[in-house]
Write a protein that holds these residues in place. Structure first.
Motif, PDB file in Angstrom:
ATOM      1  N   PHE A 187       0.815  -1.217   0.000  1.00  0.00           N
ATOM      2  CA  PHE A 187       0.000   0.000   0.000  1.00  0.00           C
ATOM      3  C   PHE A 187       0.851   1.272   0.000  1.00  0.00           C
ATOM      4  CE2 PHE A 187      -1.827   3.194   2.990  1.00  0.00           C
ATOM      5  CZ  PHE A 187      -2.773   3.733   2.133  1.00  0.00           C
ATOM      6  N   ARG A 188       1.800   1.364   0.928  1.00  0.00           N
ATOM      7  CA  ARG A 188       2.586   2.592   1.045  1.00  0.00           C
ATOM      8  C   ARG A 188       3.445   2.850  -0.184  1.00  0.00           C
ATOM      9  NH1 ARG A 188       4.245   4.877   6.793  1.00  0.00           N
ATOM     10  NH2 ARG A 188       2.241   4.638   7.831  1.00  0.00           N
ATOM     11  N   ILE A 218      -5.837   9.231  -4.203  1.00  0.00           N
ATOM     12  CA  ILE A 218      -6.820   9.582  -3.171  1.00  0.00           C
ATOM     13  C   ILE A 218      -7.839   8.458  -2.997  1.00  0.00           C
ATOM     14  CG2 ILE A 218      -8.723  11.153  -2.608  1.00  0.00           C
ATOM     15  CD1 ILE A 218      -7.013  13.380  -3.958  1.00  0.00           C
ATOM     16  N   ASP A 219      -8.287   7.883  -4.117  1.00  0.00           N
ATOM     17  CA  ASP A 219      -9.241   6.767  -4.054  1.00  0.00           C
ATOM     18  C   ASP A 219      -8.658   5.589  -3.275  1.00  0.00           C
ATOM     19  OD1 ASP A 219     -11.051   8.228  -5.509  1.00  0.00           O
ATOM     20  OD2 ASP A 219     -10.622   7.245  -7.424  1.00  0.00           O
ATOM     21  N   LEU A 220      -7.377   5.313  -3.490  1.00  0.00           N
ATOM     22  CA  LEU A 220      -6.718   4.219  -2.771  1.00  0.00           C
ATOM     23  C   LEU A 220      -6.645   4.514  -1.276  1.00  0.00           C
ATOM     24  CD1 LEU A 220      -5.091   1.571  -2.696  1.00  0.00           C
ATOM     25  CD2 LEU A 220      -3.042   2.893  -3.266  1.00  0.00           C
ATOM     26  N   ALA A 223     -10.095   4.140   0.236  1.00  0.00           N
ATOM     27  CA  ALA A 223     -10.461   2.725   0.337  1.00  0.00           C
ATOM     28  C   ALA A 223      -9.786   2.062   1.531  1.00  0.00           C
ATOM     29  CB  ALA A 223     -10.081   1.995  -0.949  1.00  0.00           C
ATOM     30  N   LYS A 224      -8.564   2.512   1.831  1.00  0.00           N
ATOM     31  CA  LYS A 224      -7.815   1.941   2.962  1.00  0.00           C
ATOM     32  C   LYS A 224      -8.064   2.704   4.264  1.00  0.00           C
ATOM     33  CE  LYS A 224      -5.297  -1.316   0.922  1.00  0.00           C
ATOM     34  NZ  LYS A 224      -5.235  -2.728   1.353  1.00  0.00           N
ATOM     35  N   GLU A 225      -8.886   3.759   4.170  1.00  0.00           N
ATOM     36  CA  GLU A 225      -9.182   4.610   5.326  1.00  0.00           C
ATOM     37  C   GLU A 225      -7.895   5.109   5.983  1.00  0.00           C
ATOM     38  OE1 GLU A 225     -11.768   2.421   7.898  1.00  0.00           O
ATOM     39  OE2 GLU A 225     -13.461   2.536   6.533  1.00  0.00           O
ATOM     40  N   SER A 226      -6.994   5.603   5.137  1.00  0.00           N
ATOM     41  CA  SER A 226      -5.685   6.043   5.598  1.00  0.00           C
ATOM     42  C   SER A 226      -5.466   7.512   5.266  1.00  0.00           C
ATOM     43  CB  SER A 226      -4.588   5.197   4.943  1.00  0.00           C
ATOM     44  OG  SER A 226      -3.303   5.712   5.230  1.00  0.00           O
TER      45      SER A 226
END
Length: 286
Positions: A187-188, A218-220, A223-226
């Motif tokens: 993810f990062r 931003i969508d990613l 989705a990950k609530e990060s």
């Protein structure tokens, strides 16, 4: 002397209890066992303890420690965290010590050389040598079909080209990194690549591409609530939208960016976004 003895001596010099040293780092019991020489320390804990004591991490070991495998636990994730934290001199000491080990696998050697090659840029400020070493490493990663290392190395080259203001080459390597990283569950890494790619696309005035890349990022994150890099990504998209004459949308992104920075208690970035918001608001009043 053993690591534990050194920690104990430095702690006592500062009239610090084991509990005070351990606070927000680890348990007091762990400090006690380390000082007694019962167990070793991981890189992450040793690094945090060195920071608490106000000492560089390399002060805890010397040449005779290299053969001691309990010096610190091999932990790539923490090394990456130290790289992000920009404690380059401490990281250099760790890497140089690790590279003297004779029991490293081929992948471990490549990983450490990847970090070391970046330090040539961040410590010695020699971008040509750093890029040369990283490019050679990129070829090796590709040859052994290690996609994660390939993505990391291509990303690093892209970041260095960004820092020396060669946006065209930066974009080329970041696109390569993105292509490989899409197949990885990291993810990062994906967020880092998209942020820097979008930023370079904006600098090249490829605003349509920049908006798409940053929006995907931003969508990613949503989705990950990060909120990892969310402030930076919103700020960059807001800048791009403002350049495209879409001031209302730009204001929305800048305001969102400021909210994230406030949550992170990042006062300097709150100040910068405030200035940018005022400029956009002034443009909307015209």
């Amino acid at each position: 002397m053993q690591i534990g003895n050194r920690i104990k001596i430095e702690r006592q010099k500062r009239h610090m209890s084991q509990k005070e040293l351990a606070q927000d780092i680890c348990s007091q019991t762990l400090i006690s066992r380390v000082e007694k020489g019962e167990i070793g320390l991981g890189t992450d804990i040793l690094y945090k303890i060195s920071q608490r004591l106000g000492l560089p991490i390399q002060s805890f070991f010397n040449e005779s420690d290299i053969a001691d495998k309990k010096l610190f636990v091999h932990n790539q994730r923490q090394i990456l965290a130290m790289l992000c934290g920009q404690d380059y001199l401490s990281l250099q000491a760790i890497i140089q010590t690790e590279l003297k080990r004779t029991d490293l696998s081929e992948l471990e050697v490549l990983f450490y050389h990847w970090v070391d090659s970046q330090l040539v840029f961040y410590i010695d400020h020699d971008h040509e040598e750093s890029i040369s070493q990283l490019t050679e490493l990129l070829d090796k990663a590709t040859a052994i079909e290690n996609r994660k290392l390939e993505a990391f190395v291509a990303y690093s080259i892209g970041v260095i080209y960004t820092k020396i203001n060669d946006e065209l080459k930066a974009t080329s390597y970041l696109k390569r990194a993105q292509l490989v990283s899409k197949k990885l569950d990291d993810f990062r890494l994906n967020v880092d690549i998209m942020y820097h790619l979008g930023r370079n696309q904006h600098l090249l005035h490829r605003n349509g591409e920049a908006i798409k890349t940053l929006t995907d990022c931003i969508d990613l994150l949503v989705a990950k609530e990060s909120i990892y890099h969310l402030g930076e990504v919103l700020y960059e998209r807001g800048n791009t939208l403002f350049e495209m004459g879409m001031s209302e949308d730009a204001l929305e992104d800048m305001t969102g960016s400021q909210v994230v920075y406030r949550l992170q208690q990042n006062s300097s970035n709150v100040f910068f976004t405030k200035e940018r918001i005022q400029r956009i608001e002034s443009d909307l009043k015209k």
